[in-house]
Scaffold this motif. Structure first.
Motif: not given
Length: 106
Positions: A94-102, A77-80, A65-69
């Motif tokens: 997806a819920a697990s991934a959203i938690s990580v992104a948050k 965009e990543m959350v979308e 996620l950091r690399l993507a930024e």
């Protein structure tokens, strides 16, 4: 001209414990595959994040996620993308991934 070199965190994470894995990560994955110009670094990051979400591999998500930024994707965009993936890969992944992104973006 090839894409910029991306630093792997494999050496820091695995050091001498898994030297071949570190070498493949640095030389093949980030030294060759990520530098191919057929896809932009932004596209490669989006594909990688999608694959990690689809596979439920949240351990690797913070780094990517950091690399993507860094590669031009905005957090929204990543959350979308993760929200979109919920309907194709499963809500719990997806819920697990959203938690990580948050935790990465807040």
């Amino acid at each position: 001209m090839e894409h910029r070199k991306i630093e792997s965190n494999a050496r820091k994470a695995y050091g001498d414990f898994a030297s071949a894995f570190v070498r493949y990560s640095e030389e093949m994955l980030f030294g060759d595959v990520w530098r191919r110009e057929e896809l932009s670094l932004r596209d490669r990051s989006l594909i990688t994040v999608a694959a990690l979400v689809a596979g439920g591999m949240t351990e690797q998500l913070p780094y990517h996620l950091r690399l993507a930024e860094e590669n031009g994707l905005k957090p929204e965009e990543m959350v979308e993308a993760i929200t979109h993936l919920a309907f194709y890969t499963g809500w719990p992944r997806a819920a697990s991934a959203i938690s990580v992104a948050k935790s990465v973006f807040e």
